[in-house]
Write a protein that holds these residues in place. Sequence first.
Motif, short mmCIF file in Angstrom:
data_model
loop_
_atom_site.label_atom_id
_atom_site.label_comp_id
_atom_site.label_asym_id
_atom_site.label_seq_id
_atom_site.Cartn_x
_atom_site.Cartn_y
_atom_site.Cartn_z
N UNK A 168 -9.33 9.05 -30.07
CA UNK A 168 -8.81 9.06 -29.11
C UNK A 168 -9.55 7.79 -28.28
N UNK A 169 -9.75 6.84 -28.85
CA UNK A 169 -9.43 5.71 -29.47
C UNK A 169 -8.09 4.89 -28.92
N UNK A 170 -7.34 6.11 -30.38
CA UNK A 170 -6.16 5.66 -30.58
C UNK A 170 -5.36 5.91 -29.83
N UNK A 191 -8.11 5.06 -20.05
CA UNK A 191 -8.13 3.51 -20.50
C UNK A 191 -9.38 2.54 -21.32
N UNK A 192 -10.49 2.95 -21.36
CA UNK A 192 -11.34 2.71 -22.37
C UNK A 192 -12.25 3.86 -23.30
N UNK A 196 -19.98 6.94 -27.15
CA UNK A 196 -19.48 8.46 -26.73
C UNK A 196 -19.26 8.01 -25.44
N UNK A 197 -18.99 7.09 -24.51
CA UNK A 197 -17.82 7.06 -23.30
C UNK A 197 -16.64 7.30 -23.14
N UNK A 198 -16.16 7.80 -22.65
CA UNK A 198 -14.56 7.37 -23.07
C UNK A 198 -14.66 7.62 -21.00
N UNK A 199 -13.55 6.06 -20.35
CA UNK A 199 -12.64 6.27 -19.03
C UNK A 199 -11.17 6.33 -18.85
N UNK A 209 -16.13 9.04 -16.04
CA UNK A 209 -16.61 8.88 -17.70
C UNK A 209 -17.23 9.90 -17.68
N UNK A 210 -16.33 10.40 -18.73
CA UNK A 210 -16.99 11.71 -19.70
C UNK A 210 -17.33 11.36 -20.84
N UNK A 211 -18.60 12.16 -21.51
CA UNK A 211 -18.82 12.37 -22.48
C UNK A 211 -18.25 12.94 -23.93
#
Length: 224
Positions: A168-170, A191-192, A196-199, A209-211
């Motif tokens: 996901x980070x990639x 975005x970021x 364990x938090x995705x923006x 913000x998603x877990x």
Amino acid sequence: MQQLNQLMGKYIDVEISGRNQLTGVLIDAGLDIIVIYKDPDFVYITLTNVQHLELSSKQMDELATIPDVPIDQQTENISYRKVLDNAKGRFVEIYVTGNKSVHGYVTSIMNDYFLFYSPVYKSLFVSLDHVKWIIPSPPNVTPYSLAHQHFPVNPTAIPLSRTFAQQCNRLSGNLVVFDLGEDHNKIGLLETIEGNTIKLITANGKSLLWNLRHLKTIHLPGEA
């Protein structure tokens, strides 16, 4: 395992996360997966997502001879990862979320996710924890009866990371779709990712913000 062995060869009802229920003959069981025969399909169900199972109370017709299992285990003890590994390159149906099954084939298996190629969604990164079941397609059957040239040997040029979080980070900075896009709030610019938090920035510019632990799949929309 002993309790499952007592149900072997009998019809069982299996309730799975999401209020799904399947009924079939229990033909194999391991520590993290069971296999039922639900004529004409063999259904490989991950135990992580099983709410409960029991001997079926329904009256069933006498079962004819069960055909050979479509995914050869090659070992005595069945496991979720072995099933995935032996299914690589074979057309299967997977059920992960919502009311959609996805058809295609497993191409790579990483630490906690696998890469799945679908004619509809293209390259789909699927969390191992959220797969409810896998159903192998009959021999010589392709999804939607498409010719084999529609199924690339190397379905994506995106490098693979070891974990779902790293993958996901990639994909940061890309427009992404989580969980097959059934919820429009799971479609947007990734975005970021912190821990364990995705923006995610949605189409209307809203920041959500998603877990990560609750996200099941990710893919890039419109990928060739």
